[in-house]
Design a protein around this motif. Sequence first.
Motif, PDB file in Angstrom:
ATOM      1  N   SER A 318      13.297-119.271 130.189  1.00  0.00           N
ATOM      2  CA  SER A 318      14.194-119.987 131.100  1.00  0.00           C
ATOM      3  C   SER A 318      15.448-119.165 131.347  1.00  0.00           C
ATOM      4  O   SER A 318      15.820-118.310 130.542  1.00  0.00           O
ATOM      5  CB  SER A 318      14.567-121.356 130.523  1.00  0.00           C
ATOM      6  N   LEU A 319      16.074-119.447 132.480  1.00  0.00           N
ATOM      7  CA  LEU A 319      17.333-118.801 132.847  1.00  0.00           C
ATOM      8  C   LEU A 319      18.401-119.859 133.086  1.00  0.00           C
ATOM      9  O   LEU A 319      18.125-120.924 133.634  1.00  0.00           O
ATOM     10  CB  LEU A 319      17.171-117.963 134.116  1.00  0.00           C
ATOM     11  N   CYS A 320      19.630-119.534 132.679  1.00  0.00           N
ATOM     12  CA  CYS A 320      20.782-120.365 132.994  1.00  0.00           C
ATOM     13  C   CYS A 320      21.795-119.490 133.726  1.00  0.00           C
ATOM     14  O   CYS A 320      22.711-118.936 133.111  1.00  0.00           O
ATOM     15  CB  CYS A 320      21.397-120.947 131.720  1.00  0.00           C
ATOM     16  N   PRO A 321      21.630-119.314 135.037  1.00  0.00           N
ATOM     17  CA  PRO A 321      22.551-118.443 135.777  1.00  0.00           C
ATOM     18  C   PRO A 321      23.963-119.015 135.795  1.00  0.00           C
ATOM     19  O   PRO A 321      24.164-120.221 135.915  1.00  0.00           O
ATOM     20  CB  PRO A 321      21.937-118.390 137.176  1.00  0.00           C
ATOM     21  N   MET A 322      24.943-118.137 135.653  1.00  0.00           N
ATOM     22  CA  MET A 322      26.358-118.519 135.706  1.00  0.00           C
ATOM     23  C   MET A 322      27.058-117.732 136.800  1.00  0.00           C
ATOM     24  O   MET A 322      26.687-116.593 137.090  1.00  0.00           O
ATOM     25  CB  MET A 322      27.049-118.212 134.376  1.00  0.00           C
ATOM     26  N   THR A 323      28.094-118.315 137.345  1.00  0.00           N
ATOM     27  CA  THR A 323      28.898-117.597 138.330  1.00  0.00           C
ATOM     28  C   THR A 323      30.021-116.848 137.623  1.00  0.00           C
ATOM     29  O   THR A 323      30.427-117.215 136.519  1.00  0.00           O
ATOM     30  CB  THR A 323      29.531-118.573 139.341  1.00  0.00           C
ATOM     31  N   PRO A 324      30.551-115.787 138.252  1.00  0.00           N
ATOM     32  CA  PRO A 324      31.810-115.230 137.744  1.00  0.00           C
ATOM     33  C   PRO A 324      32.883-116.310 137.846  1.00  0.00           C
ATOM     34  O   PRO A 324      32.747-117.250 138.646  1.00  0.00           O
ATOM     35  CB  PRO A 324      32.084-114.064 138.700  1.00  0.00           C
ATOM     36  N   TYR A 325      33.936-116.195 137.045  1.00  0.00           N
ATOM     37  CA  TYR A 325      34.897-117.293 137.026  1.00  0.00           C
ATOM     38  C   TYR A 325      36.351-116.858 136.920  1.00  0.00           C
ATOM     39  O   TYR A 325      37.247-117.638 137.273  1.00  0.00           O
ATOM     40  CB  TYR A 325      34.582-118.237 135.858  1.00  0.00           C
ATOM     41  N   ARG A 326      36.611-115.644 136.447  1.00  0.00           N
ATOM     42  CA  ARG A 326      37.998-115.250 136.258  1.00  0.00           C
ATOM     43  C   ARG A 326      38.668-114.958 137.595  1.00  0.00           C
ATOM     44  O   ARG A 326      38.123-114.274 138.458  1.00  0.00           O
ATOM     45  CB  ARG A 326      38.097-114.014 135.352  1.00  0.00           C
ATOM     46  N   ASP A 327      39.880-115.489 137.743  1.00  0.00           N
ATOM     47  CA  ASP A 327      40.737-115.251 138.899  1.00  0.00           C
ATOM     48  C   ASP A 327      40.103-115.692 140.214  1.00  0.00           C
ATOM     49  O   ASP A 327      40.382-115.103 141.273  1.00  0.00           O
ATOM     50  CB  ASP A 327      41.121-113.760 138.983  1.00  0.00           C
ATOM     51  N   LEU A 328      39.243-116.716 140.176  1.00  0.00           N
ATOM     52  CA  LEU A 328      38.668-117.281 141.388  1.00  0.00           C
ATOM     53  C   LEU A 328      39.299-118.636 141.670  1.00  0.00           C
ATOM     54  O   LEU A 328      39.620-119.394 140.741  1.00  0.00           O
ATOM     55  CB  LEU A 328      37.152-117.430 141.266  1.00  0.00           C
ATOM     56  N   THR A 329      39.458-118.957 142.950  1.00  0.00           N
ATOM     57  CA  THR A 329      39.967-120.266 143.327  1.00  0.00           C
ATOM     58  C   THR A 329      38.868-121.314 143.179  1.00  0.00           C
ATOM     59  O   THR A 329      37.681-120.980 143.070  1.00  0.00           O
ATOM     60  CB  THR A 329      40.444-120.256 144.783  1.00  0.00           C
ATOM     61  N   MET A 330      39.251-122.579 143.199  1.00  0.00           N
ATOM     62  CA  MET A 330      38.242-123.633 143.128  1.00  0.00           C
ATOM     63  C   MET A 330      37.294-123.562 144.320  1.00  0.00           C
ATOM     64  O   MET A 330      36.093-123.802 144.178  1.00  0.00           O
ATOM     65  CB  MET A 330      38.922-125.005 143.093  1.00  0.00           C
ATOM     66  N   GLU A 331      37.807-123.182 145.472  1.00  0.00           N
ATOM     67  CA  GLU A 331      36.948-123.036 146.655  1.00  0.00           C
ATOM     68  C   GLU A 331      35.912-121.938 146.436  1.00  0.00           C
ATOM     69  O   GLU A 331      34.736-122.103 146.781  1.00  0.00           O
ATOM     70  CB  GLU A 331      37.802-122.713 147.882  1.00  0.00           C
ATOM     71  N   GLN A 332      36.335-120.819 145.847  1.00  0.00           N
ATOM     72  CA  GLN A 332      35.392-119.733 145.577  1.00  0.00           C
ATOM     73  C   GLN A 332      34.355-120.144 144.537  1.00  0.00           C
ATOM     74  O   GLN A 332      33.166-119.861 144.688  1.00  0.00           O
ATOM     75  CB  GLN A 332      36.153-118.497 145.095  1.00  0.00           C
ATOM     76  N   MET A 333      34.804-120.832 143.477  1.00  0.00           N
ATOM     77  CA  MET A 333      33.878-121.294 142.453  1.00  0.00           C
ATOM     78  C   MET A 333      32.841-122.238 143.048  1.00  0.00           C
ATOM     79  O   MET A 333      31.647-122.157 142.736  1.00  0.00           O
ATOM     80  CB  MET A 333      34.650-122.006 141.338  1.00  0.00           C
ATOM     81  N   THR A 334      33.291-123.130 143.924  1.00  0.00           N
ATOM     82  CA  THR A 334      32.374-124.069 144.573  1.00  0.00           C
ATOM     83  C   THR A 334      31.351-123.323 145.414  1.00  0.00           C
ATOM     84  O   THR A 334      30.158-123.643 145.412  1.00  0.00           O
ATOM     85  CB  THR A 334      33.161-125.057 145.446  1.00  0.00           C
ATOM     86  N   GLN A 335      31.799-122.290 146.114  1.00  0.00           N
ATOM     87  CA  GLN A 335      30.903-121.490 146.952  1.00  0.00           C
ATOM     88  C   GLN A 335      29.838-120.794 146.103  1.00  0.00           C
ATOM     89  O   GLN A 335      28.643-120.818 146.439  1.00  0.00           O
ATOM     90  CB  GLN A 335      31.706-120.448 147.729  1.00  0.00           C
ATOM     91  N   TYR A 336      30.266-120.198 144.994  1.00  0.00           N
ATOM     92  CA  TYR A 336      29.302-119.470 144.167  1.00  0.00           C
ATOM     93  C   TYR A 336      28.371-120.419 143.410  1.00  0.00           C
ATOM     94  O   TYR A 336      27.199-120.100 143.187  1.00  0.00           O
ATOM     95  CB  TYR A 336      30.035-118.523 143.213  1.00  0.00           C
ATOM     96  N   ASN A 337      28.864-121.589 143.059  1.00  0.00           N
ATOM     97  CA  ASN A 337      27.969-122.588 142.461  1.00  0.00           C
ATOM     98  C   ASN A 337      26.915-123.048 143.460  1.00  0.00           C
ATOM     99  O   ASN A 337      25.750-123.237 143.109  1.00  0.00           O
ATOM    100  CB  ASN A 337      28.774-123.787 141.947  1.00  0.00           C
TER     101      ASN A 337
END
Length: 358
Positions: A318-337
Amino acid sequence: MTYPVNAVGGERRWWGVMPTLPAPMMAGIGQQMEQVGFEGCFSLQIYGPPFVPMAATAATTSRLKVGTGVAIAGTRSPVETAYAAMDVDRISEGRFVLGLGSSIKSCVTGMYGEPERKLLTHLRESVKVIRYVIANAHKGLDPIAGEYFTADFAEMMVTAPPVRTDIPIWIAALQDKMTALALEVGDGLMVHALWSAAYTRSKLPFIEATLAQHGRARSDIEINAWPWIAVNDDKQKAIDDSRATVAAYSGYKEYEPFFEAIGFGDQARACQLSLGEHGDIANVVGNVPDEMVEAFVTCGPVDEVLEKIEPFWDVVDSLCPMTPYRDLTMEQMTQYNAGLYALVATAKARAGAVAEPV
């Protein structure tokens, strides 16, 4: 077309990371994960214990497995960990996975204020105690005297039987010694995000030899990888957005040998930060070239990412992909999620599974 399978010939399973948010938002995320086809989700222990978010998620879903990814063993008594695991397993009606990790000494002692311990020895003992309590708390517990944990249980009341007396314990690992411990005593091995697809594939002989040494079959353990993935049609933007996350990890002295082993030791040393400066990534992010980012974060459009992470499936269940997270805005985090959801939906659809697009 051949049906895509995981390393043991089964269905490829996908996990996600659940953020701690207001309950209605977590409910929506969990239900969306079920619709897309995720196997389960994990809650991280960044500071607080990860059991509460998983209980909340379990209460608002019906199929999604819930797990701690990971609970740091050295920040609480193994008895408390065992009871927390039984509680979430009861709330989820048997959908819980206890993910355990040792973290690093500077975190356990410097941030949580816990005494210095041999992390590997402590984790091994914790697993033993946790399993014993889960299996026997409803029958009565005999005294335990260990290197780090001693209790007579004289005041402990017999509890109600647990939903399961053998809740799965998955162990997080980065280096060989912890990987070997997971393969010896764990029900699962959760490999660190610093394990790229190529590196994970290179560890297959070590995994096979270690399992054989302990008389275990490959089917006795779940291997679960946590790759960083930045889905973006603008690949250079994905690389740039991931750079700070790689800089942050390379800034820890404890990880230097790992970066050295794959050719980025000089860059990691250039990124190493003093203890009080771990939040100030801007001063060191320039030391991380594009090639170093792409060694640890798979960046680009969905099709390209799926092709690049394909080698993981030679090793993992199984895989649990994660997004990068440091120095990203909430909008960017939402986009990558959202990109991760699209990735999983695409993979499930190609495998012939029923999945609803994001």
